[in-house]
Scaffold this motif. Structure first.
Motif, mmCIF file in Angstrom:
data_model
loop_
_atom_site.group_PDB
_atom_site.id
_atom_site.type_symbol
_atom_site.label_atom_id
_atom_site.label_comp_id
_atom_site.label_asym_id
_atom_site.label_seq_id
_atom_site.Cartn_x
_atom_site.Cartn_y
_atom_site.Cartn_z
ATOM 1 N N ALA A 116 -100.789 -26.741 9.029
ATOM 2 C CA ALA A 116 -101.784 -27.797 8.913
ATOM 3 C C ALA A 116 -101.140 -29.065 8.396
ATOM 4 N N PRO A 117 -101.542 -30.258 8.908
ATOM 5 C CA PRO A 117 -100.962 -31.502 8.428
ATOM 6 C C PRO A 117 -101.349 -31.766 6.989
ATOM 7 N N ALA A 118 -100.485 -32.475 6.327
ATOM 8 C CA ALA A 118 -100.758 -32.851 4.932
ATOM 9 C C ALA A 118 -101.840 -33.899 4.918
ATOM 10 N N ALA A 119 -103.009 -33.549 4.466
ATOM 11 C CA ALA A 119 -104.143 -34.460 4.478
ATOM 12 C C ALA A 119 -104.338 -35.084 3.122
ATOM 13 N N GLU A 120 -104.604 -36.399 3.149
ATOM 14 C CA GLU A 120 -104.902 -37.067 1.887
ATOM 15 C C GLU A 120 -106.262 -36.605 1.360
ATOM 16 N N ASP A 133 -104.832 -38.352 8.038
ATOM 17 C CA ASP A 133 -103.381 -38.354 8.247
ATOM 18 C C ASP A 133 -102.970 -37.181 9.147
ATOM 19 N N THR A 134 -103.639 -37.068 10.285
ATOM 20 C CA THR A 134 -103.365 -35.954 11.205
ATOM 21 C C THR A 134 -102.584 -36.393 12.444
ATOM 22 N N GLY A 135 -102.034 -37.629 12.452
ATOM 23 C CA GLY A 135 -101.266 -38.091 13.607
ATOM 24 C C GLY A 135 -102.154 -38.302 14.814
ATOM 25 N N ILE A 136 -101.802 -37.674 15.915
ATOM 26 C CA ILE A 136 -102.540 -37.878 17.169
ATOM 27 C C ILE A 136 -103.616 -36.822 17.360
ATOM 28 N N LEU A 137 -104.000 -36.141 16.296
ATOM 29 C CA LEU A 137 -105.005 -35.096 16.422
ATOM 30 C C LEU A 137 -106.323 -35.609 17.006
ATOM 31 N N PRO A 138 -106.833 -36.802 16.628
ATOM 32 C CA PRO A 138 -108.075 -37.283 17.247
ATOM 33 C C PRO A 138 -107.959 -37.418 18.772
ATOM 34 N N SER A 139 -106.799 -37.904 19.243
ATOM 35 C CA SER A 139 -106.601 -38.029 20.694
ATOM 36 C C SER A 139 -106.544 -36.662 21.350
ATOM 37 N N VAL A 140 -105.848 -35.721 20.699
ATOM 38 C CA VAL A 140 -105.756 -34.371 21.244
ATOM 39 C C VAL A 140 -107.131 -33.738 21.314
ATOM 40 N N TRP A 141 -107.928 -33.932 20.246
ATOM 41 C CA TRP A 141 -109.278 -33.363 20.208
ATOM 42 C C TRP A 141 -110.162 -33.949 21.305
ATOM 43 N N ILE A 151 -102.410 -28.764 27.456
ATOM 44 C CA ILE A 151 -101.091 -29.404 27.393
ATOM 45 C C ILE A 151 -100.945 -30.197 26.100
ATOM 46 N N MET A 152 -101.919 -31.070 25.838
ATOM 47 C CA MET A 152 -101.844 -31.887 24.621
ATOM 48 C C MET A 152 -101.877 -31.006 23.373
ATOM 49 N N LYS A 153 -102.667 -29.945 23.421
ATOM 50 C CA LYS A 153 -102.752 -29.024 22.289
ATOM 51 C C LYS A 153 -101.396 -28.374 22.020
ATOM 52 N N SER A 154 -100.731 -27.914 23.063
ATOM 53 C CA SER A 154 -99.433 -27.268 22.891
ATOM 54 C C SER A 154 -98.389 -28.244 22.379
ATOM 55 N N VAL A 155 -98.403 -29.467 22.913
ATOM 56 C CA VAL A 155 -97.433 -30.471 22.453
ATOM 57 C C VAL A 155 -97.655 -30.777 20.982
ATOM 58 N N TYR A 156 -98.916 -30.937 20.590
ATOM 59 C CA TYR A 156 -99.221 -31.259 19.201
ATOM 60 C C TYR A 156 -98.773 -30.132 18.267
ATOM 61 N N GLN A 157 -98.984 -28.887 18.673
ATOM 62 C CA GLN A 157 -98.634 -27.755 17.817
ATOM 63 C C GLN A 157 -97.118 -27.590 17.689
ATOM 64 N N ARG A 158 -96.369 -27.936 18.744
ATOM 65 C CA ARG A 158 -94.933 -27.676 18.750
ATOM 66 C C ARG A 158 -94.087 -28.859 18.282
ATOM 67 N N VAL A 159 -94.685 -30.027 18.129
ATOM 68 C CA VAL A 159 -93.927 -31.211 17.689
ATOM 69 C C VAL A 159 -94.481 -31.656 16.343
ATOM 70 N N PRO A 160 -93.847 -31.273 15.253
ATOM 71 C CA PRO A 160 -94.349 -31.645 13.919
ATOM 72 C C PRO A 160 -94.397 -33.147 13.698
ATOM 73 N N LEU A 161 -93.538 -33.902 14.393
ATOM 74 C CA LEU A 161 -93.520 -35.352 14.197
ATOM 75 C C LEU A 161 -94.826 -36.009 14.610
ATOM 76 N N GLN A 163 -97.779 -34.844 13.923
ATOM 77 C CA GLN A 163 -98.858 -34.354 13.083
ATOM 78 C C GLN A 163 -99.105 -35.220 11.857
ATOM 79 N N GLN A 164 -98.363 -36.290 11.698
ATOM 80 C CA GLN A 164 -98.590 -37.254 10.617
ATOM 81 C C GLN A 164 -98.557 -38.657 11.212
ATOM 82 N N ASN A 165 -99.273 -39.574 10.588
ATOM 83 C CA ASN A 165 -99.479 -40.896 11.169
ATOM 84 C C ASN A 165 -98.175 -41.664 11.374
ATOM 85 N N GLN A 166 -97.384 -41.794 10.310
ATOM 86 C CA GLN A 166 -96.188 -42.627 10.391
ATOM 87 C C GLN A 166 -95.172 -42.058 11.376
#
Length: 702
Positions: A116-120, A133-141, A151-161, A163-166
């Motif tokens: 799970a992403p580090a959430a504020e 602070d979930t990165g592109i999670l809103p777009s994936v959702w 596809i987007m779900k798998s990419v999000y799960q496998r690329v930790p970069l 999963q955070q905004n910055q």
């Protein structure tokens, strides 16, 4: 009837060529470039969505919360299952028991994702989940909810970069830059491949023009066909080459781009896309029709302006009449009237241009406002179905539509120009040479008796006024004859008939009683050689110019022929002697030097019949003296026809043939013709009398 052949461009570049060689490579890489464009637009959407939502997502409803938690859950590592040995014991079974016990103690635990992403800030209940602070999670959702794609779900799960905004912002921008760079490289590759295709087409056309010019060029009396071939070779082939390049490079690129943009817009919201496409297409159609009317009106106004301007300028030529008859006032009134019309037409042209630009800008503003209104209304009414980032992307796509659509429109305009040029080329290539070798032609022996013209008629084209009409002449072998006429083309036509550069419309040309139409061209042109002082040097060495690529002649024979024509002396003075390169990128020769080189080229082959057209340009005194000595050798034991430009040549020949209105008017020596023929006296006066020429014009070449 139009001179344009509709299939001329298709003939130069058939559609099947798109599936061959370099053109097929352009199609393939254009398709790859289109896919990268789609990927780039997706990245652009993710960046916009990340900046809009800032990685914050809020989901309500038990089912939706469970779906989001599935996205947040990391995929099970498949390698641990595949590499596990059957004999191994399970690791730490007590830990599993403890986890079960812990689960029993907490009846309603909130499952926490393994990655799970580090959430504020996060709010988690069975029916509501809020994360930051979930990165592109809103777009994936949003994409997962709309398209149900993993596809987007798998990419999000496998690329930790991601999963955070910055880190997600940095990663998306970096990937976008890489993709954009790859697209630039692919476009550069497609451009090179398209240039290769167009170069191949232009080379093929130029080879065809060159072969056709060799077939048609010898019979070009006036030089118009040579100028036409030169124009086709340089300009028209260049136009076709440019058209093929843009057709190959632009058609695939613009078509694929337009298809990708339309596909992405439809995938976002097909109803909204349809609502925008219909008015945009109508506006574009109206703009194209208006542009046609504008171009027509603009051209008519320009013609009217040119007419009025010509009338104004015409008044400047009548000043003597105006002042001589006291017409100053009426002339001034007439001038002011035309000047007012000219000014009125100028203002009309400005209004036409102004309205054209205003209508174009007005349509652009209207279409932009319409798209923004439709997209904005969709966002306000149903923001869940179309988030702001997707709305901005849709607006950008419709704005970007202009480039491929306008590119395709310009592409068809370029094709139209290329079609006109290709039509001119193929009309030239379809011309049939008037001279051809007959089946079963005989070998011609060297001339020994006479050259005879029997009732010869010749015209440039069927139906045009004849240059020769009922021309009869017999020239004994071993004599020298000059051909003169007030019509410049008549002596040249007679000369061209002998080696069959041209074919008579009727009548015959006989050598020793043999009709030249029934002898081989090779043997005829080996015994009847035409030398023109107006021909340029060939590109190549001096030796190659004299040998004409025939390796049978040795250097000693080349030197002997050069000495006979008095060309050896100036050749030795060149930087590399007989190895000096002549032509456009080599040494330049004077008119007299080129002429003597041409005489050497003919003398090397020792013809029985020589036809000499003296140069029209001025000759220096040394060249004149050397030519006199060269002629004394050339005229011995050989039949010679001369088209003279020097009066000393007329005094040297055995007889002068005066041609008038296509027939032989008189035949005699130059001295006798001066006494007997008024027509010859007039011809000689117009050619050689110094008072008939201005001081700036070369007078005669004695």
């Amino acid at each position: 009837m139009s001179n344009r052949q509709p299939n001329a461009f298709h003939r130069a570049f058939p559609a099947r060529e798109f599936f061959r060689g370099s053109a097929r490579s352009v199609v393939f890489w254009s398709f790859i470039n289109g896919l990268l464009l789609a990927f780039l637009l997706i990245l652009f959407f993710l960046i916009l969505d990340l900046l809009d939502h800032r990685g914050r997502i809020s989901v309500q409803g038990v089912e939706r919360v469970q779906q989001l938690q599935e996205i947040l859950a990391s995929p099970e590592p498949e390698a641990s299952v595949e590499t596990a040995e059957p004999s191994e014991e399970p690791a730490e079974p007590k830990a599993d028991t403890d986890e079960v016990a812990a689960a029993e103690e907490k009846p309603a635990p909130e499952p926490e994702p393994k990655a799970a992403p580090a959430a504020e800030k996060s709010t988690t209940t069975p029916d509501r989940l809020v994360l930051s602070d979930t990165g592109i999670l809103p777009s994936v959702w949003w994409t997962h909810s709309k398209y149900h794609l993993g596809i987007m779900k798998s990419v999000y799960q496998r690329v930790p970069l991601l999963q955070q905004n910055q880190s997600a912002l940095f990663t998306l921008i970096l990937v976008a830059l890489v993709v954009a760079s790859i697209r630039v490289l692919i476009r550069w590759r497609c451009r090179l491949r398209s240039l290769k295709v167009s170069h191949h087409i232009s080379t093929t056309l130029r080879n065809m023009i060159h072969r056709q010019a060799l077939r048609l060029g010898p019979g070009d009396l006036s030089g118009k066909e040579t100028d036409q071939a030169f124009h086709l070779f340089i300009q028209d082939v260049g136009t076709v080459q440019n058209g093929v390049f843009h057709w190959v490079y632009g058609l695939t690129r613009h078509t694929v781009t337009l298809a990708i943009l339309l596909l992405i817009a439809v995938s976002i919201d097909w109803r909204l896309t349809l609502q925008c496409i219909i008015p945009l297409a109508a506006a574009w159609y109206f703009l194209m029709q208006h542009r046609k009317d504008y171009d027509l009106q603009h051209a008519r106004t320009l013609v009217t302006i040119d007419t009025e301007l010509s009338l104004l300028a015409e008044n400047l030529r009548s000043t003597r009449l105006v002042r001589g008859y006291g017409m100053e006032n009426p002339e001034h009134e007439q001038f002011q009237k035309h000047l007012a019309k000219y000014t009125e037409n100028l203002e009309k042209l400005k209004r036409v241009e102004g309205w054209g630009h205003r209508i174009a800008r007005g349509l652009a503003v209207f279409c932009s406002c319409l798209v923004v209104f439709l997209v904005g209304y969709k966002v306000l009414v149903n923001p869940d179905s179309l988030p702001l980032s997707a709305a901005v992307l849709v607006v950008g796509i419709f704005g970007f539509f202009y480039l491929p659509v306008n590119g395709l429109h310009e592409l068809f305009r370029v094709r139209e120009e290329s079609t006109v040029a290709a039509s001119s080329i193929y009309r030239y290539l379809n011309l049939i040479p008037e001279v051809g070798q007959a089946v079963g032609a005989k070998f011609l022996e060297p001339m020994s008796t006479a050259l005879q013209f029997e009732n010869v008629t010749y015209s440039l084209t069927p139906g045009s006024p004849p240059i020769l009409k009922g021309f009869d002449l017999k020239i004994p072998a071993g004599t020298t004859t000059a051909l003169v006429s007030l019509e410049k083309l008549a002596p040249r036509a007679v000369s061209f008939l002998v080696p069959r550069f041209i074919e008579p419309r009727s009548g015959r040309v006989l050598i020793d009683g043999e009709d030249t139409a029934w002898v081989t061209l090779e043997s005829l042109r080996a015994e009847a050689i035409f030398v023109s002082g107006n021909d340029p040097c060939l590109t190549g060495t001096v030796k190659d110019n004299i040998r004409c690529g025939d390796e049978r002649y040795s250097l000693q024979e080349v030197i002997a022929a050069s000495k006979e024509s008095h060309a050896h002396q100036f050749i030795q003075g060149l930087p590399q002697g007989y190895e000096t390169v002549l032509g456009q990128h080599g040494e330049d020769l004077t008119t007299g030097e080129c002429f003597r080189l041409g005489l050497a080229r003919a003398l090397l082959r020792k013809p029985a019949l020589m036809i000499i057209e003296e140069p029209e340009g001025p000759l220096d005194e040394d060249t004149k003296t050397l030519l006199e000595d060269a002629y004394s050798r050339i005229f011995q034991n050989r039949t010679v026809l001369v088209i003279p430009s020097r009066i000393t040549t007329l005094r040297r020949v055995d007889q002068v043939v005066v041609i008038h209105e296509g027939k032989v008017e008189a035949v005699d020596s130059q001295s006798n013709l001066l006494k007997k023929s008024a027509l010859y006296r007039h011809w000689e006066y117009t050619r050689f009398n110094q008072f008939r020429h201005s001081q700036d014009t070369p007078i005669e070449q004695r």
